[in-house]
Enzyme design. Sequence first.
Site, mmCIF file in Angstrom:
data_model
loop_
_atom_site.group_PDB
_atom_site.id
_atom_site.type_symbol
_atom_site.label_atom_id
_atom_site.label_comp_id
_atom_site.label_asym_id
_atom_site.label_seq_id
_atom_site.Cartn_x
_atom_site.Cartn_y
_atom_site.Cartn_z
ATOM 1 N N PRO A 291 34.007 43.563 49.516
ATOM 2 C CA PRO A 291 34.241 42.152 49.227
ATOM 3 C C PRO A 291 35.084 41.961 47.967
ATOM 4 O O PRO A 291 34.988 42.748 47.026
ATOM 5 C CB PRO A 291 32.826 41.602 48.991
ATOM 6 C CG PRO A 291 32.020 42.781 48.564
ATOM 7 C CD PRO A 291 32.622 43.982 49.241
ATOM 8 N N GLY A 292 35.898 40.933 47.983
ATOM 9 C CA GLY A 292 36.670 40.568 46.792
ATOM 10 C C GLY A 292 36.324 39.148 46.404
ATOM 11 O O GLY A 292 35.605 38.880 45.445
ATOM 12 N N ARG A 330 47.306 28.499 45.707
ATOM 13 C CA ARG A 330 46.618 28.564 47.000
ATOM 14 C C ARG A 330 46.754 27.290 47.833
ATOM 15 O O ARG A 330 46.716 27.345 49.045
ATOM 16 C CB ARG A 330 45.155 28.961 46.827
ATOM 17 C CG ARG A 330 45.009 30.378 46.245
ATOM 18 C CD ARG A 330 43.603 30.935 46.375
ATOM 19 N NE ARG A 330 43.249 31.247 47.746
ATOM 20 C CZ ARG A 330 42.515 30.488 48.509
ATOM 21 N NH1 ARG A 330 42.021 29.354 48.035
ATOM 22 N NH2 ARG A 330 42.258 30.845 49.751
ATOM 23 N N CYS A 361 58.596 22.313 38.699
ATOM 24 C CA CYS A 361 59.645 21.536 39.352
ATOM 25 C C CYS A 361 59.635 21.812 40.835
ATOM 26 O O CYS A 361 60.501 22.536 41.363
ATOM 27 C CB CYS A 361 60.990 21.896 38.749
ATOM 28 S SG CYS A 361 61.093 21.277 37.086
HETATM 29 N N1 LLP Z 1 39.745 44.801 52.060
HETATM 30 C C1 LLP Z 1 40.982 44.688 52.541
HETATM 31 C C2 LLP Z 1 41.587 45.817 53.246
HETATM 32 C C3 LLP Z 1 41.702 43.493 52.368
HETATM 33 O O1 LLP Z 1 42.925 43.389 52.860
HETATM 34 C C4 LLP Z 1 41.104 42.424 51.668
HETATM 35 C C5 LLP Z 1 41.816 41.185 51.450
HETATM 36 C C6 LLP Z 1 39.790 42.608 51.165
HETATM 37 C C7 LLP Z 1 39.145 43.796 51.389
HETATM 38 C C8 LLP Z 1 39.082 41.540 50.397
HETATM 39 O O2 LLP Z 1 38.914 40.394 51.128
HETATM 40 P P1 LLP Z 1 38.038 39.192 50.517
HETATM 41 O O3 LLP Z 1 36.613 39.661 50.463
HETATM 42 O O4 LLP Z 1 38.569 38.924 49.156
HETATM 43 O O5 LLP Z 1 38.253 38.090 51.444
HETATM 44 N N2 LLP Z 1 45.461 35.772 48.947
HETATM 45 C C9 LLP Z 1 44.563 35.297 49.980
HETATM 46 C C10 LLP Z 1 43.581 36.361 50.396
HETATM 47 C C11 LLP Z 1 44.231 37.618 50.913
HETATM 48 C C12 LLP Z 1 43.233 38.651 51.263
HETATM 49 C C13 LLP Z 1 43.882 39.942 51.592
HETATM 50 N N3 LLP Z 1 43.002 41.014 51.839
HETATM 51 C C14 LLP Z 1 43.843 34.054 49.502
HETATM 52 O O6 LLP Z 1 44.114 33.580 48.404
HETATM 53 O O7 LLP Z 1 43.011 33.508 50.231
#
Ligand code: LLP
Length: 442
Positions: A291-292, A330, A361
């Site tokens: 998770p991120g 976002r 801008c």
């Molecule tokens: N593992 C992999 C292989 C991933 O590609 C990602 C996110 C994660 C884990 C973590 O996912 P999370 O738990 O954070 O959803 N910039 C976009 C999100 C892009 C996510 C890309 N990959 C946003 O602001 O919503």
Amino acid sequence: MILYGNSVLNANGELCIGGWRVSDLKREFGTPLYVYDEDYIRASIQSYHSAFAGTGVDYALSYACKAFCTVAMCQLAREENVWLDVVSGGELYTALQAGVDPAFVCMHGNNKSPEELLFAIRAGIGMIVIDNFYEIELLGDLLEQENATIDALLRVSPGVDVHTHEYIATGRQDSKFGFDLYSGQVDQAIDRLAAYPRIQLLGLHSHIGSQIFDADGFRVAASRLASLCAHLGRRYGIWFRVLNLGGGMGIRYTSDDSPIPVERLVEGIVQAAVASFREYGIPLPRLMMEPGRSIVAQAGTTIYTVGSRKEIQGVRTYVAVDGGMTDNPRLALYGAKYEACIANRANDPDMETVSIAGKCCESGDMLIWDVALPKPTPGDILAVSCTGAYNYSMASNYNRVARPAVVFVRDGQARLVVERETAADVCRLDRSLRGPTIESLG
Ligand code: LLP
């Protein structure tokens, strides 16, 4: 605005985070400012640990650094016993600067450069997730050259179409990531790997997307991967030790979002994995998740100072703050929705509906459309909640705007973890038109 963790409104209606009043944070660190509730980040990680521990399966957690990658965050994640997922030389460098044991670093990426792969090999990272055929050969050759070995997972694109924004849906078949499950690419990858014994294949990886609210998509992925594992076991006699189901667990940006709690999500995913592997009569490998967003998003709040205002009779009122798409792209990218409050007087009853614009801008430089707030006046502090993920990490210097500072607050203590950029920082790599030139070799 939903208040998470250690964010409260005090008796004067002022937002306080981790024991700090926002007006004091503004005075001490300036605005815009990313404020992280450190204990809440830790609590989010712990809720994953306890959810997994409750299921009794062998597991490991990894934090997807891309959501918010700084030295302090990498240190915190390791203190909370999670691996670090990095996707570039820059993220790996940050983890190493943080003093993280490289054995707990896992590297992803659909186009890792030879330099990045060498960096990872030489640093001795714990695991790499191989994304494509080109990478097998590149990595295999580099390992030969370096006389090294590496543990690896194969990333599989499991063809699961989760309901999320098109740009953050990554697991479906039409995706740039991973080996396609349906056309036999995983078998072909394993055939290729036979020529590269320095790559030690530990298991499979899949990531189905981001901001996902329930376990359904993960269940489908787990079942497809179990079937694949059974097939590979029969065909090659390979029994995997690791199954990484990726990240993507959703969070509650606004009261319209309703992700199921982490405990239930993890339970649902684990049950599905256990059941699928049992169905095929093969042992369940160690489960990994990465998770991120769900670790850091709700712990982050951005505070801004309110500036100018434009009223268009019968149309809309724009209120501009001292940041915008440069610190939070976002809305511009995904139409993301956020909630906000006038943090120095959140309970003021004199409300109006305004739209929050940034200072860049570009007409698309908006933070929130149509939000009811106590009538914002210049000098007020606007707080936008749930900005802890993919805000700092996607910030830019568009219009040569310097990026905000980042502070961690905890128990009334604030720690500056990223300094505010200056105009000089932004200009640091520029060179003069009157500098030396280099003559073409051709
Ligand atoms: N593992 C992999 C292989 C991933 O590609 C990602 C996110 C994660 C884990 C973590 O996912 P999370 O738990 O954070 O959803 N910039 C976009 C999100 C892009 C996510 C890309 N990959 C946003 O602001 O919503």
